[in-house]
Design an enzyme around this catalytic site. Structure first.
Site, PDB file in Angstrom:
ATOM      1  N   ARG A 103       0.837  -1.244   0.188  1.00 16.36           N
ATOM      2  CA  ARG A 103       0.093  -0.296  -0.489  1.00 16.36           C
ATOM      3  C   ARG A 103       1.000   1.217   0.044  1.00 16.36           C
ATOM      4  O   ARG A 103       1.944   1.558   0.391  1.00 16.36           O
ATOM      5  CB  ARG A 103      -0.638  -0.203   1.112  1.00 16.36           C
ATOM      6  CG  ARG A 103      -2.384  -0.409   1.131  1.00 16.36           C
ATOM      7  CD  ARG A 103      -3.081  -0.123   2.288  1.00 16.36           C
ATOM      8  NE  ARG A 103      -2.602   0.058   3.696  1.00 16.36           N
ATOM      9  CZ  ARG A 103      -3.418   0.499   4.357  1.00 16.36           C
ATOM     10  NH1 ARG A 103      -4.893   0.726   4.607  1.00 16.36           N
ATOM     11  NH2 ARG A 103      -3.177   1.351   5.621  1.00 16.36           N
ATOM     12  N   THR A 131      -1.490   7.238  -0.270  1.00 13.44           N
ATOM     13  CA  THR A 131      -2.491   7.138  -1.241  1.00 13.44           C
ATOM     14  C   THR A 131      -3.104   6.136  -0.834  1.00 13.44           C
ATOM     15  O   THR A 131      -3.893   6.100  -0.777  1.00 13.44           O
ATOM     16  CB  THR A 131      -2.051   6.932  -2.575  1.00 13.44           C
ATOM     17  OG1 THR A 131      -1.151   5.891  -2.744  1.00 13.44           O
ATOM     18  CG2 THR A 131      -0.910   8.723  -3.697  1.00 13.44           C
ATOM     19  N   ASP A 134      -0.054  -3.489  12.571  1.00  8.81           N
ATOM     20  CA  ASP A 134       0.928  -3.292  11.384  1.00  8.81           C
ATOM     21  C   ASP A 134       0.929  -5.207  11.160  1.00  8.81           C
ATOM     22  O   ASP A 134       2.021  -5.327  11.791  1.00  8.81           O
ATOM     23  CB  ASP A 134       2.125  -2.818  11.023  1.00  8.81           C
ATOM     24  CG  ASP A 134       2.144  -3.067   9.125  1.00  8.81           C
ATOM     25  OD1 ASP A 134       3.215  -3.969   8.997  1.00  8.81           O
ATOM     26  OD2 ASP A 134       2.587  -2.147   8.289  1.00  8.81           O
ATOM     27  N   ASP A 156       4.720  -5.797   9.613  1.00 11.62           N
ATOM     28  CA  ASP A 156       5.745  -5.471  10.992  1.00 11.62           C
ATOM     29  C   ASP A 156       5.782  -6.418  12.563  1.00 11.62           C
ATOM     30  O   ASP A 156       7.057  -6.978  12.686  1.00 11.62           O
ATOM     31  CB  ASP A 156       5.411  -4.588  10.897  1.00 11.62           C
ATOM     32  CG  ASP A 156       6.592  -3.082  10.266  1.00 11.62           C
ATOM     33  OD1 ASP A 156       6.676  -4.095   9.365  1.00 11.62           O
ATOM     34  OD2 ASP A 156       5.996  -2.893  10.235  1.00 11.62           O
TER      35      ASP A 156
HETATM   36  C1  PRP Z   1      -1.033  -4.869   4.258  1.00  5.46           C
HETATM   37  C2  PRP Z   1      -1.799  -5.885   4.473  1.00  5.46           C
HETATM   38  C3  PRP Z   1      -2.608  -5.656   3.497  1.00  5.46           C
HETATM   39  C4  PRP Z   1      -2.879  -4.293   2.780  1.00  5.46           C
HETATM   40  C5  PRP Z   1      -4.035  -4.081   3.271  1.00  5.46           C
HETATM   41  O1  PRP Z   1      -0.482  -4.626   3.508  1.00  5.46           O
HETATM   42  O2  PRP Z   1      -1.078  -7.119   4.443  1.00  5.46           O
HETATM   43  O3  PRP Z   1      -2.315  -6.824   1.852  1.00  5.46           O
HETATM   44  O4  PRP Z   1      -2.100  -3.338   4.262  1.00  5.46           O
HETATM   45  O5  PRP Z   1      -4.427  -2.831   3.263  1.00  5.46           O
HETATM   46  P1  PRP Z   1      -5.927  -2.399   1.768  1.00  5.46           P
HETATM   47  O6  PRP Z   1      -6.760  -2.882   2.497  1.00  5.46           O
HETATM   48  O7  PRP Z   1      -6.267  -1.301   2.584  1.00  5.46           O
HETATM   49  O8  PRP Z   1      -5.548  -2.447   0.689  1.00  5.46           O
HETATM   50  P2  PRP Z   1       0.844  -3.451   3.229  1.00  5.46           P
HETATM   51  O9  PRP Z   1       0.540  -2.753   2.135  1.00  5.46           O
HETATM   52  O10 PRP Z   1       1.266  -2.898   4.786  1.00  5.46           O
HETATM   53  O11 PRP Z   1       2.289  -4.199   2.983  1.00  5.46           O
HETATM   54  P3  PRP Z   1       3.163  -5.847   3.757  1.00  5.46           P
HETATM   55  O12 PRP Z   1       2.066  -7.047   4.108  1.00  5.46           O
HETATM   56  O13 PRP Z   1       4.488  -5.635   2.676  1.00  5.46           O
HETATM   57  O14 PRP Z   1       3.375  -4.931   4.837  1.00  5.46           O
HETATM   58  N1  URA Z   2      -2.128  -3.127   6.945  1.00  3.96           N
HETATM   59  C1  URA Z   2      -2.049  -3.660   8.627  1.00  3.96           C
HETATM   60  O1  URA Z   2      -1.433  -4.372   8.539  1.00  3.96           O
HETATM   61  N2  URA Z   2      -2.841  -3.095   9.075  1.00  3.96           N
HETATM   62  C2  URA Z   2      -3.777  -2.395   9.268  1.00  3.96           C
HETATM   63  O2  URA Z   2      -4.278  -1.684  10.205  1.00  3.96           O
HETATM   64  C3  URA Z   2      -4.001  -1.620   7.389  1.00  3.96           C
HETATM   65  C4  URA Z   2      -3.640  -2.874   6.600  1.00  3.96           C
END
Ligand code: PRP
Ligand code: URA
Length: 208
Positions: free
Chosen positions: A103, A107, A199, A202
């Protein structure tokens, strides 16, 4: 809402509470993600079709059953990775196809960075795995990719969903069932699910 299935299983609620706890360390967090994913996948696959299969027990021949369709697990990188192992244990012959999305912090829109699907679909039922359904952008983008690939039966399996994300997936892909451990209150100003668990990437990988 139609086609949205928050789990009512006590084991899921118990494990989810530990998962949310900010004192849960990454090792325990990964273990809980794996276990919750397996429980949710069990619920999400209750309507899969079977075909008859003859089997010889030590005592007799009998007609048993086997899954009719080939299943694909589609973890959304990174956080969806932790869900694969638990689900795969239940269905070891499933194929695993990774989709890489992150994400954009400003944005909140998904940015695709990895996709190696072959030209023709090799599976008929796909379980999209991602613990967090926040704005829904990542889930919608992944389902779009799978539909373009030619898959007709898709299910989303997540851990926590925000009402905003559920509504978006439902609006764009109303036939896709959404299986979750819980539906939380709302998204905060930074697009995080509230109260959520922080997160998910993380916390699994010890980053951030
Ligand atoms: C997180 C999560 C989803 C996304 C959800 O990933 O694992 O893929 O955010 O958000 P959305 O519904 O608003 O699209 P992130 O972008 O943090 O990436 P990561 O898993 O690599 O940490
Ligand atoms: N991605 C995450 O990991 N946590 C949230 O709450 C939203 C998006």
């Amino acid at each position: 809402m139609e086609n949205v299935f928050p789990s009512t299983h006590p084991l899921v609620a118990h494990k989810l509470t530990k998962l949310r706890d900010k004192h849960t360390d990454p090792k325990k967090f990964r273990e809980l993600v794996r276990e919750i994913a397996a429980l949710l996948a069990y619920e999400a696959t209750a309507d899969l079709l079977l075909q008859p299969r003859q089997v010889q027990t030590p005592l007799a021949d009998m007609q048993g059953a086997e899954l009719l369709h080939k299943i694909g697990l589609i973890p959304i990188l990174r956080a969806g990775l932790g869900m694969v192992e638990g689900v795969w244990e239940l269905m070891p012959s499933a194929e695993v196809w990774h989709i890489g999305l992150y994400r954009d912090e400003r944005t909140l829109k998904p940015v695709e960075y990895y996709n190696k699907l072959p030209i023709e679909p090799t599976v008929s039922v796909c379980l999209v795995l991602d613990p967090m359904l926040a704005t829904g952008g990542s889930a919608v983008a992944t389902i779009d990719v799978l539909k373009r690939w030619g898959v007709t039966r898709i299910k989303f399996v997540g851990i926590i969903g925000a009402p905003e994300g559920i509504a978006l997936v439902h609006a764009r892909h109303p036939e896709v069932p959404i299986h979750l451990a819980a539906i939380d209150e709302h998204l905060n100003k930074r697009g995080y699910i509230f109260p959520g668990l922080g997160d998910a990437g993380d916390r699994q990988f010890g980053t951030g």
